[in-house]
Design a protein around this motif. Structure first.
Motif, PDB file in Angstrom:
ATOM      1  N   VAL A  97      -1.172  -2.284  -4.557  1.00 31.24           N
ATOM      2  CA  VAL A  97      -2.090  -3.226  -3.902  1.00 31.24           C
ATOM      3  C   VAL A  97      -3.054  -3.803  -4.940  1.00 31.24           C
ATOM      4  CG1 VAL A  97      -3.897  -3.463  -2.153  1.00 31.24           C
ATOM      5  CG2 VAL A  97      -1.950  -1.966  -1.739  1.00 31.24           C
ATOM      6  N   PHE A 128      -8.223  -1.497   2.877  1.00 26.31           N
ATOM      7  CA  PHE A 128      -7.295  -1.205   1.795  1.00 26.31           C
ATOM      8  C   PHE A 128      -8.079  -1.102   0.494  1.00 26.31           C
ATOM      9  CE2 PHE A 128      -4.722  -3.456   4.934  1.00 26.31           C
ATOM     10  CZ  PHE A 128      -3.592  -2.657   5.006  1.00 26.31           C
ATOM     11  N   ALA A 173       0.836  -1.200   0.000  1.00 29.72           N
ATOM     12  CA  ALA A 173       0.000   0.000   0.000  1.00 29.72           C
ATOM     13  C   ALA A 173       0.874   1.255   0.000  1.00 29.72           C
ATOM     14  CB  ALA A 173      -0.938  -0.004   1.210  1.00 29.72           C
TER      15      ALA A 173
END
Length: 125
Positions: A44, A102, A39
């Motif tokens: 990601v 995320f 990240a």
């Protein structure tokens, strides 16, 4: 069987059950650390997020099913130090109880900058 022997057998079984959680906790800790690094680098994928969320839910389920508390797990970590990095149980439990959110990095992330840089290089030539 005497009460003491029965208690020792039950305690041994309990300790083995708790120790059996350590590999899942170690795996979640590693997955979370890798995902946080990815990240930070802006790399990601949806697959990485799915693995993290699945592992966090799995650890949460295992801990709840075993009915163990944090101190029992950290004590087991002390006894089985080679399973993961120091403090991995606390970090993994934190991710299991408070999963991070995320977002996958868009496929075109950074491509505009690359195109601008390429255009600048062509102009300079």
């Amino acid at each position: 069987m005497s009460d003491t022997a029965e208690q020792n057998t039950e305690e041994t079984a309990r300790q083995e059950e708790i120790a059996g959680l350590l590999p899942a906790l170690s795996s979640l800790d590693k997955t979370a650390a890798e995902l946080e690094q990815q990240a930070a680098a802006g790399k990601v994928t949806a697959g990485q997020i799915a693995v993290y969320e699945t592992e966090a839910a799995h650890v949460r389920h295992l801990v709840n099913a075993a009915g163990v508390n944090t101190s029992e797990i950290t004590d087991a970590e002390q006894e089985h130090r080679s399973v993961g990095d120091r403090g991995f149980t606390s970090r993994a439990l934190d991710h299991a109880t408070h999963p991070r959110h995320f977002e996958p990095t868009p496929d075109d992330a950074g491509s505009d900058k690359d195109r601008e840089r390429d255009d600048e290089m062509e102009i300079e030539l």
